[in-house]
Design a protein around this motif. Structure first.
Motif, PDB file in Angstrom:
ATOM      1  N   ARG A   1       0.622  -1.145   0.122  1.00 12.48           N
ATOM      2  CA  ARG A   1       0.024   0.170  -0.116  1.00 12.48           C
ATOM      3  C   ARG A   1       0.902   1.392   0.038  1.00 12.48           C
ATOM      4  NH1 ARG A   1      -5.692   0.858   2.042  1.00 12.48           N
ATOM      5  NH2 ARG A   1      -5.743   1.299  -0.170  1.00 12.48           N
ATOM      6  N   GLY A   2       1.932   1.381  -0.832  1.00 12.52           N
ATOM      7  CA  GLY A   2       2.603   2.449  -0.918  1.00 12.52           C
ATOM      8  C   GLY A   2       3.916   2.569   0.080  1.00 12.52           C
ATOM      9  N   GLN A   3       3.992   1.729   1.255  1.00 12.23           N
ATOM     10  CA  GLN A   3       4.900   1.814   1.896  1.00 12.23           C
ATOM     11  C   GLN A   3       5.810   0.484   1.793  1.00 12.23           C
ATOM     12  OE1 GLN A   3       5.830   4.182   4.334  1.00 12.23           O
ATOM     13  NE2 GLN A   3       3.844   5.415   3.200  1.00 12.23           N
ATOM     14  N   ARG A   4       7.146   0.568   1.878  1.00  9.72           N
ATOM     15  CA  ARG A   4       7.881  -0.645   1.777  1.00  9.72           C
ATOM     16  C   ARG A   4       8.467  -1.247   3.112  1.00  9.72           C
ATOM     17  NH1 ARG A   4       8.713  -0.987  -3.383  1.00  9.72           N
ATOM     18  NH2 ARG A   4      10.263  -2.555  -3.352  1.00  9.72           N
ATOM     19  N   TYR A   5       8.078  -2.611   3.034  1.00  4.75           N
ATOM     20  CA  TYR A   5       8.955  -3.152   4.430  1.00  4.75           C
ATOM     21  C   TYR A   5       9.672  -4.276   3.972  1.00  4.75           C
ATOM     22  CZ  TYR A   5       4.464  -0.547   6.021  1.00  4.75           C
ATOM     23  OH  TYR A   5       3.756   0.404   6.285  1.00  4.75           O
ATOM     24  N   LYS A   6      10.572  -4.901   5.198  1.00  2.31           N
ATOM     25  CA  LYS A   6      11.123  -6.004   4.933  1.00  2.31           C
ATOM     26  C   LYS A   6      10.993  -6.927   6.240  1.00  2.31           C
ATOM     27  CE  LYS A   6      15.635  -3.625   5.881  1.00  2.31           C
ATOM     28  NZ  LYS A   6      17.013  -3.267   5.061  1.00  2.31           N
ATOM     29  N   GLY A   7      11.622  -7.829   6.233  1.00  2.00           N
ATOM     30  CA  GLY A   7      11.704  -9.037   7.247  1.00  2.00           C
ATOM     31  C   GLY A   7      10.454  -8.851   8.179  1.00  2.00           C
ATOM     32  N   ARG A   8      10.710  -8.715   9.512  1.00  2.00           N
ATOM     33  CA  ARG A   8      10.002  -8.816  10.633  1.00  2.00           C
ATOM     34  C   ARG A   8       8.805  -7.765  10.613  1.00  2.00           C
ATOM     35  NH1 ARG A   8      11.356  -9.591  17.109  1.00  2.00           N
ATOM     36  NH2 ARG A   8       9.532 -10.024  17.870  1.00  2.00           N
TER      37      ARG A   8
END
Length: 669
Positions: free
Chosen positions: A444-451
């Motif tokens: 949704r337009g945000q970038r995340y990784k891992g946990r």
């Protein structure tokens, strides 16, 4: 709160006063607080409870329930340790089968046993010994909670008395005799057997994929919802059913397609009350003259439950829902262009005049060119009949109370990942870059990784079911379940594509290939595993990643132990459809106070066969990792929690003794 190692001072008491005031409502004086500290310190020195890890059950309810009942072979090992020198192998098998299936086994025994009272007397003494053994690593309080209410007092008395004590032997024997003479022997035996089963597994971890392929996913879910001490890391097939229950029509179509592919109508109709009559009617009307040669169900060679007429109807239904699925998916791909899945819109590449599939200027031979509901000028438009069918199927999934209950159970006990006693659990993959670093994924337009990525996805899945979720966010969350099933950057998929259309319709097998993400090749690297464990905050001298999802082909020399023991893949193929692929029929990873053992299971015949003939799942055990010292509760996550409680109670004692918090007056009468 202050850390357990902090020196207690009046200032630390003031800092923690709010918590200590609340604690004083339960432990209202020096005596009660001291008693609890003594109790908790004793618990810390008990052996660590036994954890069982299983993955990819895929509806094989009989095998799964048997493994729960026999604790992956641990109960038979216990019985053999206790009675190995005094009982024959056949007697041990009979006693174990009684423990696994007490009510049904008793029916067989009573039909052939001449001296029933003698059988009851001997068996009750044997079962009490086994129960004493499996309960020895738990506190009396924990054992008490596992006891059935109607027999709790009697069982507790028997567990903590020894029949070999001369002073107590008449008392012990009289209890047994009275159980028999009052006609309670059958019920008491069943109660003891169920306690043995329950205490043999302290915590059950399921690494995803309860659903699809086998006939009894709903039975597994019923078992788990009543089980208690379990957690689940959601798999791709679980997410698919959760999406279907939320009303995602693409998920509904995929659930139906997979169920029909494996001839598994029992879960849909008997388990969840899904009405398949509209689909059957539509399929017969639309594909009545179509042989549907490539859509016949994948059944066991010895299958006798599906006659030729039924198989043909399933094939017609299978093809009908597949075409509808491709149309629905194309609409969702257009709705969510940010998912970059336009290359999965494939119906438009069929050349109906030349009867070939054309992609990037290359023609591919098609196995089947009969598409009566596809308009070449507008291939993704649903016909009015298809629209009506989709609406009816959608309604059927949405109103299934049993499915709602099971999805709620998955939410209550599940998550995208879990961390337990230095073990990181997740079902399938961790999105990685080519160099092994954690890959950022758009959500949704945000970038995340891992946990953080796993956490956000889990929250997104829950928001699809929450009434307070804003409408646009809820709509996206419901749609996202399908992306989790087959999206390239989904941790539950992580492949270049899901080649369903190609496998069904194209003869060129090179088009069937699904390129796996970097995790599947890099997870053999110990440094990459350490990087992931660090990112999730997993600590400990012996820490591991535990996955399922990808069947381990033991018959081709593959091993579930990877990255120098840092990672374990425990999908051993519970589903019968995988037995030829893996060469076995499932794994259980067992983590007890001595370390890790991997139990490899052979195919299970049936519960009826086990009850009649005392057969068991043939299992072999491989030692994965053993500790030089036996692990105690102190060494576990629970131990850290208890140490924190001890520190809080110690602060409360200090506060009482120094008059900072007043002891509460004891109530009289």
């Amino acid at each position: 709160m202050s850390t357990p190692n902090t020196t207690i001072t009046p200032q630390t008491i003031e800092n923690d006063r709010r918590v200590l005031e609340l604690l004083s409502q339960t432990f209202n004086d020096v005596s009660s607080a001291s008693t609890e500290i003594i109790n908790l310190e004793a618990i810390l020195n008990l052996p660590k409870g036994t954890e069982h890890f299983v993955a990819d059950l895929h509806g094989e309810h009989e095998a799964f329930r048997h493994i729960l009942k026999n604790a992956s072979g641990n109960i038979k090992r216990k019985v053999t340790e206790i009675f190995g020198t005094t009982m024959r192998e056949q007697e041990i098998r009979e006693l174990c089968t009684l423990i696994y299936y007490p009510e049904r086994k008793l029916e067989y025994i009573k039909a052939s046993e001449n001296d029933l009272d003698d059988f009851y007397n001997i068996t009750l003494h044997q079962l009490i010994k086994v129960c004493q053994s499996v309960s020895s690593k738990y506190t009396r309080s924990k054992v008490r909670k596992a006891l059935p209410r109607e027999f709790a007092y009697i069982i507790e008395e028997l567990l903590h008395e020894s029949s070999s004590d001369d002073n107590k032997q008449p008392y012990f024997n009289r209890i047994i005799e009275t159980i028999i003479t009052t006609g309670q022997a059958d019920a008491f035996i069943a109660a003891l057997c169920n306690v043995i089963q329950r205490l043999s597994i302290d915590q059950l971890h399921i690494l995803g994929d309860i659903f699809d392929r086998g006939p009894g996913a709903h039975i597994i879910m019923d078992t788990l919802c009543d089980y208690g001490q379990f957690d689940i890391q959601w798999g791709n097939h679980d997410a698919l059913w959760m999406g279907a229950a939320a009303g995602n029509d693409c998920c509904i179509a995929n659930v139906l397609r997979l169920s029909l592919r494996y001839g598994n109508l029992a879960t849909l109709e008997d388990g969840y009350g899904i009405n398949l009559v509209p689909l059957a009617t539509f399929a017969m009307e639309t594909y009545g003259d179509d042989p549907c040669d490539f859509f016949g169900p994948h059944l066991d060679t010895d299958d006798t439950t599906h006659n030729e007429k039924t198989r043909r109807l399933i094939a017609q239904m299978h093809k009908a829902i597949s075409i509808i699925q491709f149309k629905l998916e194309a609409a969702l791909i257009d709705k969510r262009p940010e998912w970059n899945m336009a290359d999965r819109k494939l119906l438009e590449h069929i050349d109906f005049d030349r009867k070939v599939f054309t992609l990037d200027g290359k023609d591919y031979e098609m196995r089947d060119i009969n598409f009566p509901t596809v308009d070449p000028a507008d291939p993704y438009r649903l016909t009015p009949e298809e629209e009506d069918l989709v609406m009816k199927l959608h309604h059927s999934f949405k109103v299934s109370d049993k499915l709602k209950k099971h999805v709620q159970c998955l939410f209550t006990n599940g998550c995208m990942y879990g961390i337990y006693n230095s073990n990181l659990l997740f079902h399938a993959s961790m999105p990685l870059n080519a160099d092994g670093s954690l890959k950022e994924v758009d959500l949704r337009g945000q970038r995340y990784k891992g946990r953080e990525l796993f956490h956000r996805i889990g929250m997104m899945m829950r928001s699809a079911y929450n009434d307070d979720t804003p409408a646009d966010e809820k709509d996206f969350a419901i749609d996202y379940y399908w992306y989790l099933w087959c999206g390239q950057e989904s941790p539950l998929f992580d492949k270049s594509k899901m080649a369903t259309f190609e496998r069904y319709f194209l003869t060129d097998k090179s088009t069937h290939k699904e390129e796996k993400g970097y995790y599947y090749t890099l997870r053999d690297n110990e440094e990459v595993c350490d990087r992931i464990l660090d990112a999730f905050g997993v600590t400990g001298q012996h820490r591991h990643i535990i996955n399922g999802h990808v069947p381990v082909r033991t018959n081709k020399g593959e091993t579930p132990i990877r990255a120098n023991g840092k990672l374990m893949v425990i999908d051993g193929g519970f589903a019968k459809a995988y037995h030829n692929t893996t060469g076995i029929a499932g794994y259980t990873l067992v983590y007890h106070s001595r370390g890790f053992q991997l139990v490899q299971h052979e195919p299970f015949t049936s519960a009826e066969e086990a009850i009649k003939n005392g057969t068991d799942i043939v299992s072999s055990t491989q030692i994965v990792e053993l500790s030089s010292q036996r692990m105690r509760v102190r060494d576990t996550d629970k131990g850290k929690e208890l140490l924190g409680q001890i520190h809080e109670l110690t602060e409360l004692l200090y506060a009482y003794r120094h008059g900072i918090i007043k002891e509460r007056a004891k109530k009289l009468g």
